[in-house]
Design a protein around this motif. Structure first.
Motif, PDB file in Angstrom:
ATOM      1  N   LEU A 101      35.251  18.518  24.445  1.00 28.66           N
ATOM      2  CA  LEU A 101      36.267  17.479  24.263  1.00 28.66           C
ATOM      3  C   LEU A 101      36.756  17.423  22.811  1.00 28.66           C
ATOM      4  CD1 LEU A 101      34.648  14.481  26.189  1.00 28.66           C
ATOM      5  CD2 LEU A 101      36.291  16.163  27.079  1.00 28.66           C
ATOM      6  N   GLY A 102      35.889  17.760  21.879  1.00 32.23           N
ATOM      7  CA  GLY A 102      36.241  17.668  20.476  1.00 32.23           C
ATOM      8  C   GLY A 102      35.062  18.013  19.598  1.00 32.23           C
ATOM      9  N   HIS A 103      35.220  17.784  18.295  1.00 21.65           N
ATOM     10  CA  HIS A 103      34.169  18.146  17.349  1.00 21.65           C
ATOM     11  C   HIS A 103      34.247  17.276  16.109  1.00 21.65           C
ATOM     12  CE1 HIS A 103      36.865  20.223  14.454  1.00 21.65           C
ATOM     13  NE2 HIS A 103      37.589  20.466  15.536  1.00 21.65           N
ATOM     14  N   SER A 104      33.170  17.263  15.367  1.00 22.13           N
ATOM     15  CA  SER A 104      33.113  16.577  14.072  1.00 22.13           C
ATOM     16  C   SER A 104      33.705  17.485  12.999  1.00 22.13           C
ATOM     17  CB  SER A 104      31.661  16.270  13.723  1.00 22.13           C
ATOM     18  OG  SER A 104      30.994  17.482  13.370  1.00 22.13           O
ATOM     19  N   PRO A 105      33.898  16.957  11.787  1.00 20.63           N
ATOM     20  CA  PRO A 105      34.194  17.870  10.672  1.00 20.63           C
ATOM     21  C   PRO A 105      32.995  18.794  10.437  1.00 20.63           C
ATOM     22  CG  PRO A 105      34.671  15.587  10.076  1.00 20.63           C
ATOM     23  CD  PRO A 105      33.919  15.546  11.366  1.00 20.63           C
ATOM     24  N   ALA A 106      33.253  19.933   9.825  1.00 26.69           N
ATOM     25  CA  ALA A 106      32.153  20.822   9.449  1.00 26.69           C
ATOM     26  C   ALA A 106      31.225  20.078   8.483  1.00 26.69           C
ATOM     27  CB  ALA A 106      32.700  22.085   8.799  1.00 26.69           C
ATOM     28  N   GLU A 274      37.715  15.235  16.182  1.00 22.36           N
ATOM     29  CA  GLU A 274      38.952  16.006  16.232  1.00 22.36           C
ATOM     30  C   GLU A 274      38.983  16.830  17.509  1.00 22.36           C
ATOM     31  OE1 GLU A 274      39.080  18.346  12.622  1.00 22.36           O
ATOM     32  OE2 GLU A 274      38.013  16.756  11.518  1.00 22.36           O
ATOM     33  N   ARG A 275      40.174  17.069  18.022  1.00 22.49           N
ATOM     34  CA  ARG A 275      40.301  17.910  19.213  1.00 22.49           C
ATOM     35  C   ARG A 275      40.058  19.374  18.841  1.00 22.49           C
ATOM     36  NH1 ARG A 275      43.264  15.041  23.100  1.00 22.49           N
ATOM     37  NH2 ARG A 275      43.167  16.850  24.490  1.00 22.49           N
ATOM     38  N   MET A 276      39.663  20.154  19.803  1.00 27.15           N
ATOM     39  CA  MET A 276      39.346  21.558  19.572  1.00 27.15           C
ATOM     40  C   MET A 276      40.580  22.342  19.159  1.00 27.15           C
ATOM     41  SD  MET A 276      36.075  21.857  20.030  1.00 27.15           S
ATOM     42  CE  MET A 276      35.805  23.620  20.262  1.00 27.15           C
ATOM     43  N   THR A 277      40.355  23.353  18.328  1.00 29.19           N
ATOM     44  CA  THR A 277      41.424  24.243  17.870  1.00 29.19           C
ATOM     45  C   THR A 277      40.993  25.691  18.110  1.00 29.19           C
ATOM     46  OG1 THR A 277      40.504  24.469  15.639  1.00 29.19           O
ATOM     47  CG2 THR A 277      42.025  22.608  16.027  1.00 29.19           C
ATOM     48  N   PRO A 278      41.950  26.636  18.102  1.00 28.44           N
ATOM     49  CA  PRO A 278      41.582  28.045  18.249  1.00 28.44           C
ATOM     50  C   PRO A 278      40.574  28.505  17.193  1.00 28.44           C
ATOM     51  CG  PRO A 278      43.930  27.777  18.619  1.00 28.44           C
ATOM     52  CD  PRO A 278      43.420  26.453  18.149  1.00 28.44           C
ATOM     53  N   ALA A 306      35.247  27.163  28.339  1.00 28.52           N
ATOM     54  CA  ALA A 306      34.890  25.747  28.394  1.00 28.52           C
ATOM     55  C   ALA A 306      35.969  24.868  27.751  1.00 28.52           C
ATOM     56  CB  ALA A 306      33.550  25.509  27.709  1.00 28.52           C
ATOM     57  N   THR A 307      37.197  25.375  27.701  1.00 25.55           N
ATOM     58  CA  THR A 307      38.323  24.581  27.203  1.00 25.55           C
ATOM     59  C   THR A 307      38.642  23.462  28.184  1.00 25.55           C
ATOM     60  OG1 THR A 307      39.271  26.487  26.057  1.00 25.55           O
ATOM     61  CG2 THR A 307      40.753  24.642  26.512  1.00 25.55           C
ATOM     62  N   SER A 309      40.924  21.019  30.271  1.00 21.95           N
ATOM     63  CA  SER A 309      42.252  21.220  30.845  1.00 21.95           C
ATOM     64  C   SER A 309      43.311  20.408  30.114  1.00 21.95           C
ATOM     65  CB  SER A 309      42.261  20.850  32.332  1.00 21.95           C
ATOM     66  OG  SER A 309      41.882  19.497  32.520  1.00 21.95           O
ATOM     67  N   LEU A 310      42.945  19.265  29.541  1.00 19.29           N
ATOM     68  CA  LEU A 310      43.897  18.439  28.791  1.00 19.29           C
ATOM     69  C   LEU A 310      44.410  19.181  27.559  1.00 19.29           C
ATOM     70  CD1 LEU A 310      44.881  15.510  29.373  1.00 19.29           C
ATOM     71  CD2 LEU A 310      43.381  14.750  27.545  1.00 19.29           C
ATOM     72  N   ASP A 311      43.595  20.105  27.042  1.00 15.98           N
ATOM     73  CA  ASP A 311      44.003  20.884  25.872  1.00 15.98           C
ATOM     74  C   ASP A 311      44.851  22.091  26.257  1.00 15.98           C
ATOM     75  OD1 ASP A 311      42.803  19.330  23.868  1.00 15.98           O
ATOM     76  OD2 ASP A 311      40.858  20.217  24.277  1.00 15.98           O
ATOM     77  N   LYS A 312      44.902  22.379  27.552  1.00 18.11           N
ATOM     78  CA  LYS A 312      45.698  23.537  28.002  1.00 18.11           C
ATOM     79  C   LYS A 312      47.140  23.153  28.295  1.00 18.11           C
ATOM     80  CE  LYS A 312      41.724  25.824  30.166  1.00 18.11           C
ATOM     81  NZ  LYS A 312      41.111  26.248  31.442  1.00 18.11           N
ATOM     82  N   LYS A 313      47.387  21.825  28.370  1.00 16.93           N
ATOM     83  CA  LYS A 313      48.713  21.374  28.768  1.00 16.93           C
ATOM     84  C   LYS A 313      49.679  21.376  27.587  1.00 16.93           C
ATOM     85  CE  LYS A 313      46.790  18.576  32.505  1.00 16.93           C
ATOM     86  NZ  LYS A 313      46.546  17.226  33.029  1.00 16.93           N
TER      87      LYS A 313
END
Length: 313
Positions: A101-106, A274-278, A306-307, A309-313
């Motif tokens: 769904l997302g991630h923290s800062p590094a 934050e939302r996932m990025t490439p 494991a992306t 589907s909301l991020d694929k739209k």
């Protein structure tokens, strides 16, 4: 004609019920560990309060570590979880149907290779032939491999001693191992109370994220609810970053570790959602490929499968 009209009305009613159901589940089951961001969210109570207004009950289920939590996610006992980098890769290898769904800062300063203060070990290269304690398949396992390779060594050049944090600390303090690879808040505690000296943290080696995860079934069935949780994590992160002493107090209560330990840990831990990025998927794929290469993962996985589907739209 009446039958057709009635059928149409019934279909409309049922469609409305389904639409309402899809936007608001009755219960959300969240897995948490005493030291992670979901523990902070639980004890602050803001998510429970917000969801209560929507008729949603939040159930919090505690787990000792990320792998067990993601096993719970896979079998359906929880819907959402937050773990470090490594557990989701191992879960995917075990065919868990999860999504990011997302991630923290590094936060590379929150994990490190440490040795006793009087140890002759000064650099990572000095670990050759040494016994190194760590939690197998954990985020710090990745740090150790990358640090060794940067120093011109391989994983086979050291003797890994696989122990959970409490046992690793005991081995470290009695001299049964030469070094320990550990993460916060145990790292902060080791610096303060176990006479530990930093050899190398993850800066410049691995990014080290916390990932926010859900079962694919939950995320695809209740996308807006999942998004609300990520949004709540973002709001909580802003609060925690601005109020580290209050956050440390809550986490001290949750874990039993003294508040000063948590204040030290939080000084190097930026919270965020934050939302996932490439790019983040690429970094996570590098972690998974490393574990496959050294034989800790039995198969090669495609992290991007494991992306959400909301991020694929």
């Amino acid at each position: 004609m009446k039958k057709i009209v009635l059928f149409g009305l019934l279909s409309a009613v049922l469609s409305g019920q389904i639409a309402r159901a899809e936007t608001a589940p009755e219960t959300v089951n969240i897995g948490f560990q005493k030291a992670n961001i979901f523990a902070l969210l639980k004890y602050r109570g803001t998510l429970d309060s917000e969801f209560k207004k929507q008729g949603i009950t939040v159930k919090w289920i505690e787990f000792p570590a990320g792998p067990q939590m993601l096993e719970g996610l896979n079998i359906g006992s929880i819907d959402l979880a937050a773990t470090g980098d490594a557990p989701p890769a191992f879960a995917q290898a075990a065919k868990a149907d999860l999504v990011y769904l997302g991630h923290s800062p590094a936060n590379p300063k929150t994990e490190a290779i440490v040795v006793p203060q009087n140890s002759p070990i000064k650099t990572v290269a000095d670990l050759k032939g040494k016994r190194v304690a760590l939690n197998k398949g954990s985020d710090v396992n990745y740090l150790l491999v990358r640090a060794l390779e940067e120093a011109g060594l391989t994983y086979k050049d050291i003797t890994p001693v696989y122990l959970p944090p409490a046992d690793a600390r005991a081995a470290f303090q009695r001299g049964a191992v030469d070094a320990w690879v550990i993460w916060d808040p145990y790292y902060a505690d080791a610096e303060t109370n176990a006479n530990a000296r930093l050899v190398k943290n993850a800066e410049g080696l691995v990014p080290h994220y916390t990932f926010y995860l859900a079962s694919r079934k939950f995320a695809d069935t209740w996308p807006q609810t999942a998004k609300q949780v990520v949004d709540q994590l973002g709001t909580l992160s802003d609060w925690a970053n601005k109020n580290p002493q209050e956050a440390a107090k809550i986490l001290s209560t949750s874990t039993g570790l003294p508040q000063p330990i948590w204040q030290r840990a939080l000084s190097r831990l930026p919270y965020g959602a934050e939302r996932m990025t490439p790019q983040v998927f690429k970094e996570q794929q590098a972690l998974a490929d490393t574990f496959t290469r050294i034989g800790l993962l039995p198969v090669k996985i495609d992290v991007r499968s494991a992306t959400w589907s909301l991020d694929k739209k």
